[in-house]
Design an enzyme around this catalytic site. Structure first.
Site, PDB file in Angstrom:
ATOM      1  N   GLY A  62       0.850  -1.190   0.000  1.00 32.16           N
ATOM      2  CA  GLY A  62       0.000   0.000   0.000  1.00 32.16           C
ATOM      3  C   GLY A  62       0.879   1.230   0.000  1.00 32.16           C
ATOM      4  N   CYS A  93       5.308  -6.061   1.623  1.00 29.54           N
ATOM      5  CA  CYS A  93       5.622  -4.625   1.602  1.00 29.54           C
ATOM      6  C   CYS A  93       4.919  -3.913   2.773  1.00 29.54           C
ATOM      7  CB  CYS A  93       5.262  -4.045   0.246  1.00 29.54           C
ATOM      8  SG  CYS A  93       5.917  -2.391   0.002  1.00 29.54           S
ATOM      9  N   TYR A  94       3.950  -3.049   2.469  1.00 29.22           N
ATOM     10  CA  TYR A  94       3.216  -2.384   3.558  1.00 29.22           C
ATOM     11  C   TYR A  94       2.658  -3.417   4.522  1.00 29.22           C
ATOM     12  CZ  TYR A  94      -0.261   0.580   5.887  1.00 29.22           C
ATOM     13  OH  TYR A  94      -0.991   1.264   6.819  1.00 29.22           O
ATOM     14  N   HIS A 125       8.307  -7.253  -3.357  1.00 29.89           N
ATOM     15  CA  HIS A 125       7.085  -7.693  -4.045  1.00 29.89           C
ATOM     16  C   HIS A 125       7.312  -9.028  -4.752  1.00 29.89           C
ATOM     17  CE1 HIS A 125       4.559  -4.160  -3.423  1.00 29.89           C
ATOM     18  NE2 HIS A 125       5.687  -3.460  -3.492  1.00 29.89           N
ATOM     19  N   GLU A 145       5.113 -10.830  -6.031  1.00 30.40           N
ATOM     20  CA  GLU A 145       4.090 -11.059  -7.061  1.00 30.40           C
ATOM     21  C   GLU A 145       4.452 -10.494  -8.420  1.00 30.40           C
ATOM     22  OE1 GLU A 145       4.051  -8.892  -4.679  1.00 30.40           O
ATOM     23  OE2 GLU A 145       2.897  -7.086  -5.129  1.00 30.40           O
ATOM     24  N   GLY A 149     -19.902 -11.501 -29.305  1.00 31.90           N
ATOM     25  CA  GLY A 149     -18.732 -11.889 -30.090  1.00 31.90           C
ATOM     26  C   GLY A 149     -17.469 -11.782 -29.254  1.00 31.90           C
ATOM     27  N   GLY A 150     -17.565 -11.127 -28.086  1.00 31.18           N
ATOM     28  CA  GLY A 150     -16.398 -10.973 -27.213  1.00 31.18           C
ATOM     29  C   GLY A 150     -16.162 -12.207 -26.354  1.00 31.18           C
ATOM     30  N   VAL A 151     -15.009 -12.203 -25.670  1.00 29.76           N
ATOM     31  CA  VAL A 151     -14.596 -13.371 -24.894  1.00 29.76           C
ATOM     32  C   VAL A 151     -15.555 -13.664 -23.738  1.00 29.76           C
ATOM     33  CG1 VAL A 151     -12.700 -14.381 -23.578  1.00 29.76           C
ATOM     34  CG2 VAL A 151     -12.237 -12.599 -25.256  1.00 29.76           C
ATOM     35  N   ASP A 152     -15.944 -12.621 -23.006  1.00 26.07           N
ATOM     36  CA  ASP A 152     -16.649 -12.866 -21.752  1.00 26.07           C
ATOM     37  C   ASP A 152     -18.029 -13.477 -21.978  1.00 26.07           C
ATOM     38  OD1 ASP A 152     -14.409 -11.583 -20.931  1.00 26.07           O
ATOM     39  OD2 ASP A 152     -15.386  -9.685 -20.475  1.00 26.07           O
ATOM     40  N   SER A 153     -18.802 -12.880 -22.881  1.00 24.17           N
ATOM     41  CA  SER A 153     -20.132 -13.452 -23.101  1.00 24.17           C
ATOM     42  C   SER A 153     -20.019 -14.821 -23.764  1.00 24.17           C
ATOM     43  CB  SER A 153     -21.002 -12.501 -23.934  1.00 24.17           C
ATOM     44  OG  SER A 153     -20.457 -12.293 -25.212  1.00 24.17           O
ATOM     45  N   ALA A 154     -18.981 -15.016 -24.557  1.00 20.60           N
ATOM     46  CA  ALA A 154     -18.810 -16.309 -25.230  1.00 20.60           C
ATOM     47  C   ALA A 154     -18.547 -17.416 -24.204  1.00 20.60           C
ATOM     48  CB  ALA A 154     -17.645 -16.229 -26.224  1.00 20.60           C
ATOM     49  N   LYS A 212      -9.610 -12.126 -16.185  1.00 20.69           N
ATOM     50  CA  LYS A 212      -9.668 -12.316 -17.646  1.00 20.69           C
ATOM     51  C   LYS A 212      -8.833 -13.507 -18.123  1.00 20.69           C
ATOM     52  CE  LYS A 212     -11.038 -10.118 -21.489  1.00 20.69           C
ATOM     53  NZ  LYS A 212     -12.310  -9.392 -21.606  1.00 20.69           N
TER      54      LYS A 212
END
Ligand code: XMP
Length: 510
Positions: A57, A84-85, A170, A172, A224-229, A366
């Site tokens: 943070g 870190c923080y 960090h 990550e 036609g996008g990834v998420d709804s597909a 995603k």
């Protein structure tokens, strides 16, 4: 050792890295969730966590009003890792000392592992590079903790005790080469279940969707996008023919896009699909409009009307499937509510539609959605598709949108993306496309004077959509794009490359 079976909670202290930590934990096959830092110990306990990570943070722990955590969490018997923080907060709350030292450390820093390195660092290189971002440092670890590493300006760069560990750096970020190993070791020493995989998620979601929908009917708007597909494919796996998808062809899609959606969903996946060919409705509404917001509004309203007309025919549909992702679900600074960011996807469905939402991707990032899509057998062209705005090519044609202009842009856009794909750049570029401005310029082709449209190529890299930079595409690739667009697309005689970052520009031109 954790005897809980719930998620690893990543407590967000305001760093941009909290989401990344949650993703890294998931990459190690442990399920993680982001949570706010102001819950009570009992509220954290109610989530049945198998481990808790405090993120970094921007504040100094010694400043009045800096975020803290209910000290009761240390008595829950749950393993804790501070980053870190987060590490400094542990030190401060558990009787160590956090102080200003000679200097801060920012960026790549040399870490020296001390003694045997303990369970987190033992066996890893005794000298290694880590990514730092701190001014304060821990000068004294909490009583009972062993210091396992240091750097020039962080005498306690890592410490561990039975239940509580901390690292000043960090782990990550990819600039810390052995960072993921440290996260994995912490999960292992904490006895946290690491069998969470995409296959598990699919099984769990299939069960949950069946339980929610029962014998009911669901509809899903495919963009036609990834998420709804991926959402549609997942729901179809769960309830089969109880799902009907609606795909509205606005006439503003990219070249071949509609065929591909029909091919993928109807033919390969066997999903019941209503393909609405509504280009005429959209062009009618767009006639004479050139102001960007008016165009967006016309497209949005037409979309809703067309969608309603198509879905109205699906009697008794009580459920609407949406591809909401975890990044859309913001655990708000407040305590419990999670609110959905008003992102403008899916063409924006009407708010007064009386549906119960089915959102099987709500817990996923995603990259995880893409993995689920692949696991469900969706083709790479859909799974790796770049984001595409709801209003489609309507916001990439400056000025009035006409079928002729859409045709020119579709051809040019197809070439831009094909050349980038063949150059192997498609996945590292966040979005790449062509824009058709409302001007013409003079050129010469053969012996003829031309007066044609320019095409503007836009290609950006971005981590989070909020900021973006223009992609440093090699000159020979740009040259290939330019040659092919001018040779193959009638009416275009010039190609320009947009070298504007965001801010001050936006990714789209309208
Ligand atoms: P800008 O142009 O604001 O775009 O930098 C950020 C991201 O949002 C997408 N975008 C839209 N998506 N409806 C959408 O569904 C829209 O009206 C819209 N406008 C921009 C854009 O493609 C980029 O990914």
């Amino acid at each position: 050792m954790s005897d809980q079976t719930g998620p690893v909670l990543v407590v967000d202290f305001g760093a941009q890295y909290a989401q990344l930590i949650a993703r890294r934990v998931r990459e190690a096959n442990a399920y993680s969730e982001l949570v706010a830092n102001d819950l009570s110990a009992a509220e954290y306990a109610a989530k049945n966590p198998s481990g808790i990570i405090f993120s970094g943070g921007p504040a100094s722990v010694n400043v009045e009003g800096a975020p803290e955590i209910d000290p009761g969490v240390y008595d829950l018997g749950v393993p804790i890792l501070g980053i870190c923080y987060g590490a400094q907060l542990i030190a401060k709350q558990r009787g160590g000392v956090v102080d200003r030292f000679e200097a801060g450390e920012y960026g790549r820093t040399d870490l020296t592992v001390g003694g045997d390195g303990g369970e987190l660092l033992g066996g890893l290189p005794p000298q290694q590079t880590v990514w730092m971002s701190h001014f304060d440092c821990i000068t004294q670890a909490p009583p009972g903790a062993t210091v396992t590493a240091s750097t020039a300006n962080a005498p306690v760069a890592a410490f561990e005790s039975e239940l509580v560990c901390g690292v000043q750096y960090h782990p990550e970020v990819s600039h810390t080469p052995h960072g993921q190993a440290v996260i994995e070791r912490w999960l292992a020493r904490s006895g946290i279940d690491t069998s969470w995989t995409m296959a598990n998620i699919i099984d769990e979601q299939v069960e949950a969707i069946r339980a929610q929908v029962g014998e009911g009917r669901a509809i899903c708007g495919l963009s036609g996008g990834v998420d709804s597909a991926v959402a549609a494919a997942l729901v179809h796996k769960a309830i089969g023919s109880q799902l009907t998808c609606v795909y509205v062809d606005t006439g503003l899609m990219r070249k071949n896009e509609s065929d591909q959606v029909v091919e993928t969903f109807q033919k390969s996946q066997g999903i019941e699909l209503i393909h609405v060919r509504a280009a005429d409705d959209f062009f009618d509404k767009l006639a004479g409009l050139s102001e960007p917001e008016e165009k967006r509004k016309a497209i949005g309203e037409t979309f809703i009307r067309v969608f309603e007309r198509a879905s109205g025919g699906i009697e008794d549909a009580a459920f609407l499937v949406q591809g909401t992702l975890y990044s859309d679900v913001v655990e708000s600074g407040g305590k419990h509510a999670s609110t959905i960011k008003s992102h403008h996807n899916v063409g924006g469905l009407p708010e007064d539609m009386q549906f119960e939402l089915v959102e099987p991707l709500r817990a996923l990032f995603k990259d995880e959605v893409r993995r689920v899509g692949t696991e469900l057998g969706l083709p790479d062209e859909i799974v790796w598709r770049q984001p595409f705005p709801g209003p489609g090519l309507g916001v990439r044609i400056i000025g009035e949108v006409t079928p002729d202009k859409v045709f020119v842009l579709q051809e040019a856009d197809h070439i831009v993306r094909e050349v980038l794909r063949e150059a192997g750049l498609e996945r590292e570029i966040f979005q790449s496309f062509a824009v058709l401005p409302d001007i013409r310029s003079v050129g010469v082709m053969g012996d003829e004077r031309t007066y044609g449209y320019p095409i503007i190529v836009r290609a950006v890299t971005s981590e989070d959509v909020m900021t973006a930079d223009w992609a440093r595409i090699p000159y020979d690739v740009l040259e290939m794009i330019s040659n092919r667009v001018i040779n193959e697309v009638d009416g275009v005689n010039r190609v320009a490359y947009d070298i504007t970052s965001k801010p001050p520009g936006t990714i789209e031109w309208e």
